[in-house]
Structures are given as C-alpha cells and as structure tokens.
Motif scaffolding. Structure first.
Motif, short mmCIF file in Angstrom:
data_model
loop_
_atom_site.label_atom_id
_atom_site.label_comp_id
_atom_site.label_asym_id
_atom_site.label_seq_id
_atom_site.Cartn_x
_atom_site.Cartn_y
_atom_site.Cartn_z
N GLU A 198 1.01 -0.93 0.03
CA GLU A 198 0.09 0.02 -0.06
C GLU A 198 0.99 1.32 0.13
N SER A 219 0.29 4.41 0.45
CA SER A 219 -0.06 5.40 1.52
C SER A 219 0.83 4.90 2.65
N GLN A 220 0.79 3.52 2.87
CA GLN A 220 1.47 3.23 4.28
C GLN A 220 3.00 3.23 4.07
#
Length: 272
Positions: A225, A227-228
């Motif tokens: 991911e 964003s992570q």
C-alpha cells in the motif's frame, strides 16, 4: 484548679520552640545599595527583564506536525498555480494535458530518471552518514522497476538511449551532497520519492494515454500500500530531523529549489 500540661497549653508549640532572638541591627552605612531594594520590587524588575529578553519562539509553517510537513509546505509553494492550490510560481510552459510527448523523449526521461534513482539507492545502501541506513528497503525504490520498463521498451523494438546531461549532473550533485551536506541530501531524497508518488504518477498516466495505449509501466507500481509506505518513510524522516538544529533544518529547506531545478530538467526530456 486545673493543672496545665504541655498538651493543654493554649499554644503547645511555644513550649517546644526556642524564644525568638531579637533581630540584629546592621548600621545603615554597612548595607550595600542593592540590599536596600525591597524584595517584592526586585522580583518585579527581574520578571520584567526576563519577559523582554525572551521573545516568543518563531513557529515555522508545518513545524507542529513534524519536519516532513515543513518540507512539504516549502515544496508546494514552488509548484505553479495550476499544479497545486498552494502553488505560487507562474507557469512558463503548457499544462500537462496539452503536452505532445514522444516515445524517444519519454525514453530519455526514463533513462535519466534511472540514473538518479540508482544513485539515491546506492548512497542509502552505502550509508556514509549513519542515518542514511534508515532509508534502506523502504518499498519506494524505483531502480529495479525502471530496469524492467526499459527492457519492455527494448523488446518492443525501441533503442534505449545513453544517459544525458540532466540525469548525470543530478546524480553527481547527489553524490557530493551525500558526503559533505547530509541535510541537503535528505531534501533531495524526500522530494524525488514523494514527488514521483504524487505528481509523477499523474504525468505517467497522461503520457501513457497519449503514446502507450494506456499501458501502466512498472515505474508507477509499488509492492504494498503506497500510502503506508509513504507514512513509514515520513516517520523515519521526522525521527532523523529531530536531532537537527533549527539552522540545519532551515538549510535542508533551502535546498528545495535546487531539487525542483534538477528534477524539472529531467522532466522536460519527455518533450525533447
């Protein structure tokens, strides 16, 4: 008649405490001038002086959220008004939607981008400055992804160009900074990776629509991911910057414009 004991005395403590001695009088000619100032007045003078000598600490934009937010704030100001709402620069070129990219120009851009990512990742891996090692294997690395894309273009029959001046010059600048100016290097590290995850993806999509039949290159894909991955790096950057002085932080921020200059020269290769 009741017999008084120490416990029944009206003031038991007076029986246990020694009788206070009469204060010793000091002749006025032996008292220093400063000693004659009443205690309360002295305290007021010191308090007033302290207030005047300690100005309110200056807060930098984004500082309360961490140093990465400070870097983001400065970077957004350097965008043009059509790129970001916080942008303050006037645009000197056509918006991306009106670009007319070519395969040859796009390949130059990808090749020079790989030169820069190769250098960033080798610097971090070597870690001449101990805290560069914090940024190994973040998941944001692009070098291997670009290598796959260039192999794909080659398989399609396209000639892969040699690296050109914009990419080579930027890689050389990064090498120098990494040895002599780690705060400035971190500014470039942040801007290169984070810009590609935002505006870079948008540019890749527009170019793919025009010349690649909407094919999504590996350059614009991340394992995990995104964003992570960005949040993890953001936290590490904030942690590293916590050990810097305010002057070192400001020096890092001042390097942002150079980062935009070098990246902009590589980006313009798409239209060459």
């Amino acid at each position: 008649m009741a017999i008084r004991t120490p416990l029944s005395h009206p003031n038991p403590k007076s029986l246990l405490s020694p009788k206070p001695k009469s204060p010793i009088k000091i002749p006025s000619f032996l008292v220093l001038p400063s000693a004659r100032v009443p205690m309360r007045r002295t305290a007021m003078v010191v308090s007033a002086a302290t207030t005047e000598e300690m100005p309110k600490k200056k807060r930098y934009p984004g500082e309360s959220k961490g140093f990465v937010e400070e870097m983001r704030f400065v970077a957004m100001k350097l965008h043009t008004k059509d790129q970001a709402k916080e942008g303050e620069k006037e645009s000197n070129s056509a918006p991306i939607a009106k670009w007319e990219p070519t395969i040859e120009g796009y390949l130059r851009f990808l090749v020079d981008s790989k030169v820069v990512y190769d250098k960033l990742e080798s610097i971090v891996d070597k870690a001449s400055c101990p805290w560069y090692a914090e940024f190994r294997n973040t998941g944001l690395e692009r070098s291997e992804k670009l290598a796959k894309d260039l192999e794909w273009f080659k398989a399609q029959g396209h000639a892969i160009p040699e690296p050109s001046s914009p990419g080579v010059s930027y890689a050389h600048h990064l090498e120098e900074l990494s040895e002599k100016d780690p705060q400035a290097f971190i500014c470039h590290f942040y801007n290169v990776y984070f810009a590609h995850s935002a505006g870079g993806r948008m540019i890749g999509k527009k170019v793919a629509e025009k010349i690649l039949d909407k094919k999504e290159l590996e350059f614009y894909k991340w394992d995990g991911e995104l964003s992570q991955l960005l949040q993890n790096v953001r936290e590490k950057l904030n942690q590293v910057a916590n050990s810097w002085s305010r002057e070192e932080k400001n020096h890092c921020l001042e390097e942002t414009e150079k980062s935009f200059k070098y990246s902009g020269e590589i980006l313009r290769l798409i239209l060459s």
